[in-house]
Design an enzyme around this catalytic site. Structure first.
Site, PDB file in Angstrom:
ATOM      1  N   TRP A   1     -30.021 -15.313 -42.749  1.00 44.51           N
ATOM      2  CA  TRP A   1     -29.278 -16.434 -43.321  1.00 44.51           C
ATOM      3  C   TRP A   1     -30.191 -17.454 -44.003  1.00 44.51           C
ATOM      4  CZ3 TRP A   1     -27.377 -21.534 -41.280  1.00 44.51           C
ATOM      5  CH2 TRP A   1     -26.279 -22.001 -42.014  1.00 44.51           C
TER       6      TRP A   1
ATOM      7  N   PRO B   1     -22.417 -19.374 -39.563  1.00 47.36           N
ATOM      8  CA  PRO B   1     -21.185 -18.845 -38.952  1.00 47.36           C
ATOM      9  C   PRO B   1     -21.437 -17.623 -38.090  1.00 47.36           C
ATOM     10  CG  PRO B   1     -21.342 -18.172 -41.253  1.00 47.36           C
ATOM     11  CD  PRO B   1     -22.512 -19.082 -41.001  1.00 47.36           C
TER      12      PRO B   1
ATOM     13  N   TRP C   1     -24.106 -10.886 -46.090  1.00 45.62           N
ATOM     14  CA  TRP C   1     -25.108 -11.958 -46.113  1.00 45.62           C
ATOM     15  C   TRP C   1     -24.907 -12.861 -47.323  1.00 45.62           C
ATOM     16  CZ3 TRP C   1     -27.514 -13.311 -42.017  1.00 45.62           C
ATOM     17  CH2 TRP C   1     -27.842 -12.364 -41.048  1.00 45.62           C
TER      18      TRP C   1
ATOM     19  N   LYS D   1     -26.639  -5.538 -24.615  1.00 49.04           N
ATOM     20  CA  LYS D   1     -25.524  -4.915 -23.920  1.00 49.04           C
ATOM     21  C   LYS D   1     -25.935  -3.576 -23.329  1.00 49.04           C
ATOM     22  CE  LYS D   1     -21.605  -6.096 -26.484  1.00 49.04           C
ATOM     23  NZ  LYS D   1     -20.617  -5.618 -27.459  1.00 49.04           N
TER      24      LYS D   1
ATOM     25  N   ASP E   1     -18.023 -15.977 -39.623  1.00 46.85           N
ATOM     26  CA  ASP E   1     -18.469 -14.910 -40.494  1.00 46.85           C
ATOM     27  C   ASP E   1     -17.604 -13.706 -40.151  1.00 46.85           C
ATOM     28  OD1 ASP E   1     -19.987 -13.645 -42.375  1.00 46.85           O
ATOM     29  OD2 ASP E   1     -21.706 -13.307 -41.068  1.00 46.85           O
TER      30      ASP E   1
ATOM     31  N   GLN F   1     -33.101 -14.983 -38.103  1.00 40.92           N
ATOM     32  CA  GLN F   1     -32.385 -15.348 -39.331  1.00 40.92           C
ATOM     33  C   GLN F   1     -33.326 -15.685 -40.481  1.00 40.92           C
ATOM     34  OE1 GLN F   1     -29.275 -14.958 -39.837  1.00 40.92           O
ATOM     35  NE2 GLN F   1     -28.814 -14.435 -37.726  1.00 40.92           N
TER      36      GLN F   1
ATOM     37  N   LYS G   1     -35.791  -8.312 -24.075  1.00 42.42           N
ATOM     38  CA  LYS G   1     -34.626  -8.756 -24.823  1.00 42.42           C
ATOM     39  C   LYS G   1     -33.323  -8.448 -24.079  1.00 42.42           C
ATOM     40  CE  LYS G   1     -32.387  -7.546 -29.142  1.00 42.42           C
ATOM     41  NZ  LYS G   1     -32.441  -6.740 -30.346  1.00 42.42           N
TER      42      LYS G   1
END
Length: 981
Positions: free
Chosen positions: A565, A50, A525, A601, A89, A561, A598
């Site tokens: 996750w 999610p 998590w 923002k 999430d 992840q 990378k």
RNA sequence: GGGCUCGUAGCUUAGGCUGGUUGGAGCGCUCGGCUGAUAACCGAGAGGUCCGGAGUUCAAAUCUCCGCGGGCCCA
């Protein structure tokens, strides 16, 4: 009524095409039907990791979405039942931080003052702030997933399932309370995540002091080193390395001599020029258990022994003295060491970073400001051996700039260490892509697993479902809303979040006292790690649904992840079910910018995906992402390369456009009655063979998750085999005006290849394949390409020998063209013959079968084959390989020259037809003026010219009403005029 | 600071596990050719310290080690 195809534009607007297809899918509920159609078949279980919709989706999110999509569409077409449910999430610190920023709140105190109720209301609202953008981007890129009925981690059902699972863990005695040393901002009064810490490192100068600890049994001192003098107040132990060599030395300090103990390897650096004499040498373990006199008597030590020398492997000889000062309240390894050796604990600092009343002379002073005072005290008491300055990088709060303290806070843990063997055993059952993660990053992580610090002293999260009795201290973990209602003495709110849940008081079963909930919420998590069961509200509902969907067959997310996750799923599942929660996991690379940096923002280098959708379309973006490289590699995102991926789509489109154009003219009807493949010509058999070979390669590659290999195989087939060879070689078969068996073969073949390609490409390029399929299909076939079965290779249609022969012929054609190029003779000029010489009789046989191709492609009247090299003059030679050579006859005679002239004229006429934009079937008149020699050539090839150009009249002269042009052909002037009849 | 991973032409990349002719291809560039589906295609050319160094070997882009640089994770 014969089937007729819709006309198409040669130049296709992919963006508009995709918008139409999106509307079509919406109208026809194609996604839902594609899932439903497979109900009852073997399931292929997928769990959506999610995302949090409190920010805009960026290219990395798009990558995971299309990778999920291509696999799931493929599996669906392969006949699996693949329901897909979206998830969101919605809890956690990142959400809180966003809201804090908006409200201008900085500390937990300010949030509490603002009101937890309103704060959490805003958090709840913020997590769907960009839902629309997420839903739009998901749909736009063609990711089929059910977003009407998503699982959401903040719902009461989801929370209840999480509570149930935590109670299972609690019942097994795996949930315990302890201390965790966390990076903590004393001003914001908040622990920071490692991610937040990472962005706040700065180089600073700190004191560097060498302190003498007097041993009780001996007149010697242990010499320890620290850069944080204030932590000495919390000193509980000293650590030395058990295996390294330590020395006892007499050291001259001004007028007196001291006896110090330190690591031999650090002698020179630590003593820094002081005169010394070694009087004893021993291994560090000899110091184990020795007691020393505490530096300060302030600390209120609880829970164990203190002021002893311990041995620890982490002691390094890179800096300091090899004797490490241990303060469990201020360092993670310190804390762990003390806990494992039953040493005591002391916390003389409050949550604002100030000394407590346990330390009267420093009470209320911020720790960093106490350094000077402490150094002064040590100096006065003669136990400061040396003082210096030390430059190192130290973390500061990214929000307020305060130096962070490593600070022990009370925390709830899941005893993952005790599940280590099970975690490793369950990992054994999982296929990792790429494979190195299994025993590499992930496996190593499991080998050294630490207990899971589960609790967060925050507001917006699943409340930790533990209640503690005010009177007797009993703890109770509530496992359901029902249970909560039964045991509560107050009302139970519908919303299970803070602050409401904090009001719920339980009756203690032990002593009848009042139980209040602990203040913490749990790590988000854990929420997402519970998705396999919590999305079903298991075990309160849907137990069958859950059983059918556990474990998942497939999950995929980006590589970050791995310890996120991918781990939290395995951790929760191992603790509750002792089974792996997924069987295949695909770890994807990241999207970097063109410089390989990378996208973030703050750097402002994030590509606007909507611009890509509007300029290039979703299929082009998808194709770029699929072909850019292995899925687990990082992608340097390049918009120029997306434009290039449109080139492939154009070629595919043009192959289809070619077919449509002539199929409409000829009123071709698919599936009239299929001509057996072995009755068709060698080009047809060849392209069908190639197609089936490619189908096998594509399936094999996708099954290995080598999506890039599958996509590249398809691209090569479309561009090289289909467009540049099969269609180019077969064009003339479609141009013949009258009905013929051969033309029917060509149509059937091209139709079948295009239909099969649509299905093969459908998981990759869902839009354009759907569009083409919609036009090609007849009413007998499913009404969407995504409702079709995925093609499988038909072995009987694969003719390896024919493929082999053809690839050899292609090489010979290339060699022949090079020969022409060397001789300066253009391809339009016919030549009399070419000789293929080959010492390998087997090869020669293969070429013999396809001599026609060679003759046409090389524009020669005859192809001769021989074993020996001919010794003829006038031939130009090109070697293909060791055994195979080509000899091109470059001698021209009058007939050949005439034919070459005629070809040139035909070519000019065709060009003029195109300039007039005539219909392909339009008949024309031609008039010309030229010298006698050219006229002779024209006359002798009159029929040929008329047939090629659809001319009904060809005569000498000039007509001002016709479209005319003067041409230079070789060194001759030719005037040509044409008009539609 | 540690672990994992990537580094091949101006750009995107194949090959690497299993060492062995002259390291393939696409885009871009130059020249020539072809073209009634194609802004496509074909041929030739320019362009490579296969990130650097050391080692193993008869032989290294490929295997090993040490560096450098990008990325991710952890400290």
């Amino acid at each position: 009524m014969p089937q007729s195809f819709r006309k198409e534009e040669q130049r296709v607007d992919f963006v508009r095409l995709e918008e139409h297809i999106l509307a079509l899918w919406d109208r026809e509920h194609t996604f839902e039907r594609s899932v439903e159609q497979r109900r009852g078949r073997e399931p292929f279980v997928f769990v959506e990791g999610p995302p949090t919709a409190n920010g805009l989706p960026h290219p990395g999110h798009i990558l995971t979405r299309v990778m999920k999509d291509v696999i799931l569409r493929y599996k669906t077409m392969r006949g699996f039942y693949v329901p897909r449910r979206a998830g969101w999430d919605t809890h956690g610190l990142p959400v809180e931080i966003e809201v804090e920023k908006e409200l201008g709140l900085n500390t937990k105190g300010e949030i509490e003052q603002f009101g937890v109720e309103e704060f959490n209301r805003r958090c709840r609202e913020s997590v769907f702030r960009y839902e629309k953008e997420w839903v739009n981007a998901t749909k736009r890129v063609g990711f089929w997933i059910d977003m009407n009925n998503p699982y959401i981690t903040f719902t009461s059902d989801y929370i209840e399932s999480v509570w149930w699972s935590l109670k299972e863990i609690w019942k097994r005695g795996l949930l315990y309370r302890g201390h965790k040393v966390v990076p903590f901002c004393p001003r914001c009064e908040t622990a920071l995540s490692t991610h937040e810490v990472a962005q706040g490192y700065q180089d600073v100068e700190d004191p560097s002091i060498y302190v003498k600890f007097r041993l009780k049994s001996d007149s010697a001192f242990m010499l320890a080193w620290t850069t944080t003098p204030w932590t000495l107040i919390g000193n509980i132990a000293l650590a030395v390395h058990p295996g390294h060599t330590y020395v006892k030395v007499r050291v001259r300090e001004d007028e007196q001599w001291d006896i110090l103990i330190l690591a031999e390897a650090r002698l020179d650096d630590a003593l820094n020029g002081h005169e010394y004499e070694v009087i004893d040498r021993f291994r560090g373990e000899a110091l184990e258990g020795m007691e020393y006199v505490p530096l300060f008597e302030y600390a209120n030590i609880t829970g164990g022994a203190a002021h002893k020398v311990l041995t620890a492997d982490f002691v390094s000889l890179d800096e300091g003295t090899g004797v490490v000062h241990i303060a469990p309240a201020f360092g993670e390894v310190d804390y762990e060491l003390c806990r494992s050796r039953n040493m005591g604990f002391t916390q003389p600092v409050d949550s604002k970073g100030r000394f407590t009343e346990e330390v009267p002379p420093l009470r209320g002073i911020f720790v960093k400001d106490a350094d000077k005072r402490i150094i002064e005290w040590l100096r006065e008491r003669g136990i400061l051996f040396r003082e210096a300055r030390y430059l190192h990088s130290y973390p500061f709060c990214w929000r307020c700039g305060s130096p962070l303290l490593y600070y022990a806070r009370e925390s709830w843990f899941i005893a993952m260490k005790s599940l280590r063997e099970s975690l490793i055993a369950n990992n054994e059952k999982i296929n990792w892509y790429p494979g190195n993660l299994k025993y590499g990053r992930f496996g190593n992580f499991l080998e050294n697993i630490e207990d899971w610090a589960l609790s967060r002293e925050r507001f917006w999260g699943t409340p930790l479902n533990v209640w503690v009795c005010n009177s007797c201290g009993a703890e109770y973990c509530v496992g359901s809303v029902h249970e909560l209602r039964e045991r509560a003495v107050s009302d139970v709110p519908d919303d299970l979040h803070r602050p409401y849940i904090d009001q719920v008081v339980l009756r203690c079963e032990n002593c009848g006292g009042e139980m209040k909930r602990v203040r913490e919420v749990i790590d988000c998590w854990y929420d997402s790690g519970s998705a396999p069961f919590a999305q079903w509200h298991y075990p309160f509902e849907n137990t069958d649904e859950f059983r059918r969907n556990f474990p998942a067959d497939f999950i995929t997310e980006a590589v970050d992840q791995t310890r996120g996750w991918f781990y939290s799923l395995l951790a929760v599942s191992t603790a509750i079910f002792n089974e792996p929660p997924y069987l295949n996991v695909l770890s994807l690379g990241h999207i970097l910018d063109e410089q390989g940096v990378k996208m973030s923002k703050s750097r402002g280098n994030v590509v606007d995906i909507n611009r890509i959708f509007n300029n290039d379309g979703a299929d082009a973006l998808r194709w770029y992402l699929f072909t850019a490289g292995p899925p687990h590699d990082d992608i340097r995102f390049s918009e120029r390369d997306i434009t290039r991926s449109k080139k492939f789509m154009n070629t595919f489109w043009n192959s289809y456009f070619f077919f449509i154009t002539y199929a409409i003219i000829d009123r071709f009807i698919p599936h009239k009655e299929a001509i057996p493949v072995d009755k068709r010509n060698y080009m047809d058999r060849w392209v069908i063979s190639r197609l089936n070979t490619v189908i096998g390669e594509v399936i094999e590659a996708i099954e290995r998750f080598d999506v890039h290999v599958a996509a590249r195989r398809l691209e090569e087939f479309v561009v090289n085999d289909l467009s540049n060879w099969y269609i180019r070689r077969s064009r003339r078969r479609f141009w013949i005006p009258e009905e013929s068996f051969d033309k029917e073969c060509a149509y059937q073949t091209l139709y079948e290849v295009l239909m099969t390609l649509c299905k093969l490409l459908a998981p990759f390029l869902p839009f354009i394949t759907e569009h083409i399929y919609q036009n090609l299909r007849d009413t007998e076939q499913p009404d969407s390409v995504h409702l079709c079965d995925y093609p499988t290779p038909v072995e009987s249609l694969i003719d390896a020998e024919l493929e082999d022969s053809m690839s050899m012929v292609v090489k010979l054609v290339e060699a022949g063209r090079r020969a022409r190029s060397d001789a300066g003779i253009k391809i339009r000029q016919p030549l009399s013959d070419v000789v293929i010489a080959c010492s390998d009789a087997d090869k020669l046989t293969k070429v013999r079968n396809l001599m026609d191709v060679l003759r046409d492609e090389l524009n020669v009247r005859a192809v001769r084959l021989c074993v020996e090299h001919p010794a003829a003059t006038g031939y130009i030679r090109v070697d293909v390989d060791d055994t195979l050579s080509l000899f091109l006859n470059t001698q021209l005679d009058k007939g050949l020259i005439a034919e070459g002239l005629v070809r040139d004229i035909v070519r000019r006429v065709q060009g003029m037809r195109k300039e007039l934009d005539l219909d392909y079937t339009a008949e024309i008149r031609i008039m010309y003026e030229c010298d006698a020699e050219v006229e002779e050539a024209i006359e002798s090839f009159r029929d040929y010219i008329c047939a090629e150009t659809l001319a009904v009249e060809l005569k000498r002269g000039k007509d001002g009403h016709m479209y005319g042009r003067s041409w230079k052909i070789g060194d001759r002037d030719v005037y040509i005029a044409i008009s539609e009849r």
